[in-house]
Enzyme design. Structure first.
Site, PDB file in Angstrom:
ATOM      1  N   ALA A   1       0.866  -1.271  -0.027  1.00 51.12           N
ATOM      2  CA  ALA A   1      -0.092  -0.027   0.004  1.00 51.12           C
ATOM      3  C   ALA A   1       0.802   1.375   0.066  1.00 51.12           C
ATOM      4  O   ALA A   1       0.160   2.378  -0.078  1.00 51.12           O
ATOM      5  CB  ALA A   1      -0.938  -0.031   1.168  1.00 51.12           C
ATOM      6  N   GLY A   2       1.973   1.138   0.115  1.00 53.41           N
ATOM      7  CA  GLY A   2       2.963   2.273   0.167  1.00 53.41           C
ATOM      8  C   GLY A   2       3.265   2.917  -1.225  1.00 53.41           C
ATOM      9  O   GLY A   2       3.198   2.569  -1.993  1.00 53.41           O
ATOM     10  N   GLN A   3       4.103   4.126  -1.111  1.00 54.07           N
ATOM     11  CA  GLN A   3       4.192   4.892  -2.335  1.00 54.07           C
ATOM     12  C   GLN A   3       5.435   4.006  -3.069  1.00 54.07           C
ATOM     13  O   GLN A   3       5.214   4.058  -4.310  1.00 54.07           O
ATOM     14  CB  GLN A   3       4.714   6.319  -1.757  1.00 54.07           C
ATOM     15  CG  GLN A   3       3.671   7.173  -1.404  1.00 54.07           C
ATOM     16  CD  GLN A   3       2.631   7.323  -2.369  1.00 54.07           C
ATOM     17  OE1 GLN A   3       2.975   7.743  -3.495  1.00 54.07           O
ATOM     18  NE2 GLN A   3       1.483   7.011  -2.031  1.00 54.07           N
ATOM     19  N   ILE A   4       6.485   3.513  -2.604  1.00 52.49           N
ATOM     20  CA  ILE A   4       7.566   2.736  -3.500  1.00 52.49           C
ATOM     21  C   ILE A   4       6.754   1.651  -4.140  1.00 52.49           C
ATOM     22  O   ILE A   4       6.945   1.496  -5.414  1.00 52.49           O
ATOM     23  CB  ILE A   4       8.516   2.272  -2.635  1.00 52.49           C
ATOM     24  CG1 ILE A   4       9.538   3.666  -2.022  1.00 52.49           C
ATOM     25  CG2 ILE A   4       9.609   1.554  -3.323  1.00 52.49           C
ATOM     26  CD1 ILE A   4      10.351   3.125  -0.902  1.00 52.49           C
ATOM     27  N   ALA A   5       5.829   0.770  -3.478  1.00 54.85           N
ATOM     28  CA  ALA A   5       5.341  -0.378  -4.118  1.00 54.85           C
ATOM     29  C   ALA A   5       4.367   0.417  -5.147  1.00 54.85           C
ATOM     30  O   ALA A   5       4.209  -0.439  -6.202  1.00 54.85           O
ATOM     31  CB  ALA A   5       4.598  -1.048  -3.124  1.00 54.85           C
TER      32      ALA A   5
ATOM     33  N   HIS B   1      23.269   1.689   3.294  1.00 55.50           N
ATOM     34  CA  HIS B   1      22.480   2.588   2.724  1.00 55.50           C
ATOM     35  C   HIS B   1      22.181   3.441   3.888  1.00 55.50           C
ATOM     36  O   HIS B   1      21.126   3.504   4.467  1.00 55.50           O
ATOM     37  CB  HIS B   1      21.233   1.992   2.152  1.00 55.50           C
ATOM     38  CG  HIS B   1      20.180   2.980   1.589  1.00 55.50           C
ATOM     39  ND1 HIS B   1      20.433   3.685   0.701  1.00 55.50           N
ATOM     40  CD2 HIS B   1      19.002   3.126   1.882  1.00 55.50           C
ATOM     41  CE1 HIS B   1      19.180   4.351   0.423  1.00 55.50           C
ATOM     42  NE2 HIS B   1      18.453   4.325   1.253  1.00 55.50           N
TER      43      HIS B   1
ATOM     44  N   VAL C   1      14.437  -3.723   0.271  1.00 57.52           N
ATOM     45  CA  VAL C   1      14.308  -2.278  -0.213  1.00 57.52           C
ATOM     46  C   VAL C   1      14.039  -1.415   1.276  1.00 57.52           C
ATOM     47  O   VAL C   1      14.438  -0.220   1.413  1.00 57.52           O
ATOM     48  CB  VAL C   1      13.195  -1.965  -1.179  1.00 57.52           C
ATOM     49  CG1 VAL C   1      13.032  -0.356  -1.441  1.00 57.52           C
ATOM     50  CG2 VAL C   1      13.446  -2.754  -2.422  1.00 57.52           C
TER      51      VAL C   1
ATOM     52  N   GLN D   1       9.247 -12.446   8.276  1.00 50.65           N
ATOM     53  CA  GLN D   1       9.109 -12.532   6.897  1.00 50.65           C
ATOM     54  C   GLN D   1      10.368 -13.596   6.616  1.00 50.65           C
ATOM     55  O   GLN D   1      10.090 -14.416   5.663  1.00 50.65           O
ATOM     56  CB  GLN D   1       9.530 -11.422   6.298  1.00 50.65           C
ATOM     57  CG  GLN D   1       7.971 -10.349   6.430  1.00 50.65           C
ATOM     58  CD  GLN D   1       8.211  -9.090   5.755  1.00 50.65           C
ATOM     59  OE1 GLN D   1       9.227  -8.858   4.937  1.00 50.65           O
ATOM     60  NE2 GLN D   1       7.311  -8.423   5.980  1.00 50.65           N
TER      61      GLN D   1
ATOM     62  N   ARG E   1      11.475   5.486  10.902  1.00 47.70           N
ATOM     63  CA  ARG E   1      11.840   5.956  12.019  1.00 47.70           C
ATOM     64  C   ARG E   1      10.947   6.966  12.222  1.00 47.70           C
ATOM     65  O   ARG E   1      10.955   7.996  11.374  1.00 47.70           O
ATOM     66  CB  ARG E   1      13.423   6.392  11.972  1.00 47.70           C
ATOM     67  CG  ARG E   1      13.949   7.013  13.302  1.00 47.70           C
ATOM     68  CD  ARG E   1      15.389   6.969  13.487  1.00 47.70           C
ATOM     69  NE  ARG E   1      15.953   7.221  14.729  1.00 47.70           N
ATOM     70  CZ  ARG E   1      17.300   7.115  15.025  1.00 47.70           C
ATOM     71  NH1 ARG E   1      17.975   6.858  14.070  1.00 47.70           N
ATOM     72  NH2 ARG E   1      17.614   7.335  16.314  1.00 47.70           N
TER      73      ARG E   1
END
Length: 329
Positions: A14-18, A188, A130, A113, A93
Site C-alpha cells: 500500500a506504500g508509495q514505493i510499491a 544505505h 528495500v 518474514q 523511524r
C-alpha cells in the site's frame, strides 16, 4: 510468450514505493514483454483497503502480462512459491524514536518474514530488501531463512549507485550510460561511500577528467549520501519513483546479467576488502546467469579505507544491537 507465470511478492504493497513499482512490473519492465506475472501483495491488515484500491488500478490498466493478483496479510501466504520478492515494507523511524527501538521493530518484522520465506518461497527465490534500514533488515532476514541459498538475499544500494552516476554524468556533461565502473560501498545510510576512483568514460578515468579532489570529498560524496534528505525537504515526502526504479534495476541485472558492467549490490561479505564476513555490505559486482560475482582486487587507498571502515563500524553496531535483542528473547 512464456506460458508459466512468474510469482513476484511485494511487501508494503500500500506504500508509495510499491505504488511506483507494481505497475512497472506488471507492464514488463522487470522480466520483459513476453513473461507473464502473478503479483502477490503483502501488507498489514489495516492497509488491506488501500491495497484493494491498488489492485483495482492494476486491473484497470488491463496489462496483458498480469495474470493474477493475490492479496495477503500473512507473509507465508504472500511468499508461497515466490520466484522473486521485493521487501519494501518496514517500520520507518518516527520523531523521537531511539535507534534501538527502530531496530527492534524491524527485527520482529524481518524475523517473521524470514521464516515465511524459508518455509514458503521457491528454493531459487531472489529477495531484494528495500525497506530501511535495508542492510540490517536483510541480515535479519538471512538469519531466519537458513535453508535459502547464501546468495538469495540482497539489500538495495542501487538507488545510491544511480544517484552517483547521474551526478557524475551532469558534472562531466555526458549521458548516464557513458559512466562505467562506479562503486558504492557500505550501508544505505550517510556512511555510504560513493567511490568514483575507478569509474570511466570510455577509456578515461572520471577522476582525471574532473581532477578536483576537494569536489570529490566535500561535495560529491555528501551530496550522494544526503540526496534522500534533500528530496524530502523539496517535496515533503521520501523518494518513491526513483527507489522503485532502482529496485527494478538491481533485480533485473541480478536476473539477466549486467553485461560485464560493475553494479553496486549489498550482499553478504566474503571477507574481501577487510569487511567482516557475513556483513551485508554494498560492494561492486558483475551479474551473469542469475548470479553475482564480487569484483576483486580493487585498490583501496587510505581515504577509501577510512570511508569503508566507517560503514563497517555502523553496520557492526547495528548487528550488535540486533544480537542483544534476540538474546533477550
Amino acid at each position: 510468450m512464456n506460458t508459466e507465470a512468474k510469482r513476484i511478492a511485494v511487501s508494503g504493497a500500500a506504500g508509495q514505493i510499491a505504488y511506483s513499482l507494481l505497475f512497472r512490473i506488471a507492464q514488463g519492465d522487470l522480466l520483459g514483454e513476453d513473461q507473464p506475472v502473478i503479483l502477490q501483495l503483502l501488507d498489514l491488515p489495516q492497509a488491506y483497503g488501500a491495497v484493494q484500491g491498488v489492485v483495482m488500478e492494476l486491473q484497470d490498466c488491463a496489462f496483458p502480462l498480469l495474470k493474477e493478483i493475490q492479496v495477503a496479510t500473512d507473509p507465508h501466504a504472500a511468499f508461497l512459491n515466490a520466484d522473486y520478492a521485493f521487501l519494501v515494507g518496514s517500520k520507518p523511524r518516527t520523531k523521537g524514536m531511539e535507534r534501538r527501538d527502530l531496530l527492534a521493530e524491524n527485527a520482529a518484522i524481518f524475523r517473521t518474514q524470514g521464516r515465511a520465506l524459508n518455509e514458503a518461497a521457491s528454493r531459487d527465490v531472489k529477495v531484494l530488501v528495500v525497506g530501511n534500514p535495508a542492510n540490517t533488515n536483510a541480515s535479519i532476514l538471512r538469519r531466519f531463512a537458513p535453508d535459502l541459498p547464501d546468495d538469495a538475499i540482497s539489500a538495495m544500494i542501487r538507488l545510491d549507485h544511480n544517484r552517483a552516476v547521474s551526478m557524475l554524468a551532469q558534472r562531466c556533461n555526458v549521458d548516464v550510460d557513458s559512466i562505467a565502473d562506479m562503486v558504492v560501498w557500505g550501508n544505505h545510510s550517510p556512511t555510504m561511500f560513493p567511490d568514483y576512483r575507478h569509474a570511466r568514460i570510455g577509456r578515461r578515468l572520471v577522476k582525471d577528467l574532473i581532477n578536483d579532489e576537494n569536489w570529490y570529498r566535500e561535495s560529491f560524496i555528501p551530496k550522494v549520501a544526503q540526496r534522500g534528505t534533500a528530496i524530502i525537504e523539496a517535496r515533503g515526502a521520501s523518494s518513491a519513483a526513483s527507489a522503485a526504479n532502482a529496485a527494478i534495476d538491481q533485480m533485473r541485472d541480478w536476473i539477466f546479467g549486467s553485461d560485464g558492467r560493475w553494479v553496486s549490490m549489498s550482499v553478504p561479505s566474503d571477507g574481501s576488502y577487510g569487511i567482516a564476513p557475513g556483513l551485508m555490505f554494498g560492494v561492486p559486482v558483475i551479474c551473469d546467469g542469475g548470479r553475482y560475482e564480487r569484483v576483486k582486487d580493487i585498490g583501496i587507498d587510505a581515504f577509501a579505507r577510512q570511508r569503508i571502515d566507517l560503514s563497517v563500524r555502523e553496520l557492526q553496531e547495528e548487528a550488535d544491537v540486533v544480537n542483544r535483542l534476540f538474546a533477550d528473547r
